[in-house]
Enzyme design. Structure first.
Site, PDB file in Angstrom:
ATOM      1  N   SER A   1      -5.266  -1.434   3.369  1.00 30.51           N
ATOM      2  CA  SER A   1      -6.244  -0.023   3.662  1.00 30.51           C
ATOM      3  C   SER A   1      -5.891   0.666   2.625  1.00 30.51           C
ATOM      4  O   SER A   1      -4.846   0.787   1.698  1.00 30.51           O
ATOM      5  CB  SER A   1      -5.524   0.341   4.967  1.00 30.51           C
ATOM      6  OG  SER A   1      -6.081   1.968   5.272  1.00 30.51           O
TER       7      SER A   1
ATOM      8  N   TYR B   1       1.268   4.797  10.198  1.00 29.63           N
ATOM      9  CA  TYR B   1       0.569   3.984   9.518  1.00 29.63           C
ATOM     10  C   TYR B   1       0.512   3.772   7.990  1.00 29.63           C
ATOM     11  O   TYR B   1       0.432   2.625   7.458  1.00 29.63           O
ATOM     12  CB  TYR B   1      -0.994   4.178  10.264  1.00 29.63           C
ATOM     13  CG  TYR B   1      -1.792   3.338   9.908  1.00 29.63           C
ATOM     14  CD1 TYR B   1      -1.968   1.726  10.181  1.00 29.63           C
ATOM     15  CD2 TYR B   1      -3.175   3.486   9.037  1.00 29.63           C
ATOM     16  CE1 TYR B   1      -3.000   0.802   9.816  1.00 29.63           C
ATOM     17  CE2 TYR B   1      -4.053   2.690   8.405  1.00 29.63           C
ATOM     18  CZ  TYR B   1      -4.034   1.327   8.794  1.00 29.63           C
ATOM     19  OH  TYR B   1      -5.120   0.304   8.595  1.00 29.63           O
TER      20      TYR B   1
END
Length: 245
Positions: free
Chosen positions: A133, A146
């Site tokens: 990501s 995250y």
């Protein structure tokens, strides 16, 4: 490129990027294995592409061991299972959410890769892809758990690239930005209105966009390794900077 005799396995294949990647790699000629906890959803896409479905919980070592026993031959492994939980500041975070994010995004990559590495190497032309990501290179308020997990996944991927140098295994990270999938719905515990606001006024990537990038990466000639591929919508410059109409 015809990959007719090669097996590719995708984790987190029950929806979103994983499901789309099963389709994109099948279209490239791979024999597909779709793996996820929601195996009934995997069975649907497996039937569609003439592949097979396996139940897999990347946070469960026994589940990963059973997967490895069921897949004696594999050339390409796409570590896609993962996700985000919550968007609270560090001072208000839920310990269990952080633990789960680390288990799926980091420990899951380690477990699946470790279990399947002998088969990947036996293939003679193996490929390990980690779906990372932009959060693996950036940070943003509320994203501490995250982004920490995705930074760790990025570190694992780069470490594998070094450790496997000289062996017939390529390693890549494909790092998407904003993609409209179940990602935000899961992050916000089923709050559809809040999830929809993430994509409001902008044109995000689709799961198929990312799956096309993954197919491109793994179908390069054997002397080509795309170490890192970042893909974002035209409307997104960073994790925080998004053009909205």
């Amino acid at each position: 490129m015809n990959e007719a005799s090669r097996v590719a396995l995708v984790t987190g294949a029950s929806s979103g990027i994983g499901k789309a990647t099963v389709r994109s790699l099948a279209a490239a000629g791979f024999e597909m294995v779709a793996a996820a906890r929601r195996v009934e959803r995997c069975e649907e896409v497996a039937r569609e592409v003439g592949g097979r479905a396996l139940r897999l919980d990347v946070a469960d070592p026994d589940s990963v061991a059973k997967l490895a026993d069921s897949v004696p031959e594999v050339s390409v492994v796409v570590n896609n299972a993962g996700g985000a939980l919550g968007l609270e500041p560090v001072a208000e975070t839920d310990d269990e959410n952080w633990r789960q994010m680390y288990e799926t995004n980091v420990m899951g990559v380690m477990r699946v890769t470790k279990a399947l590495l002998p088969a990947i190497e036996r293939s003679g032309d193996g490929y390990i892809v980690v779906v990372g990501s932009v959060a693996g290179m950036e940070v943003y308020p509320g994203g501490g758990g995250y982004t920490a997990a995705k930074h760790a996944a990025n570190a694992v991927t780069r470490t594998l690239r070094l450790e496997l140098l000289g062996r017939p295994i390529r390693v890549s990270e494909v790092a998407p930005g904003m993609v409209e999938t179940e990602f935000s719905l899961v992050r916000f515990q089923g709050d559809r209105a809040r999830a929809d606001r993430v994509y409001e006024g902008t044109t995000p990537l689709t799961a198929a966009d990312v799956a096309d990038a993954i197919a491109y990466v793994v179908t390069r000639p054997p002397h080509v390794d795309i170490d890192y591929l970042s893909i974002k919508p035209t409307d997104q410059a960073t994790a925080r900077d998004v053009h909205r109409r």
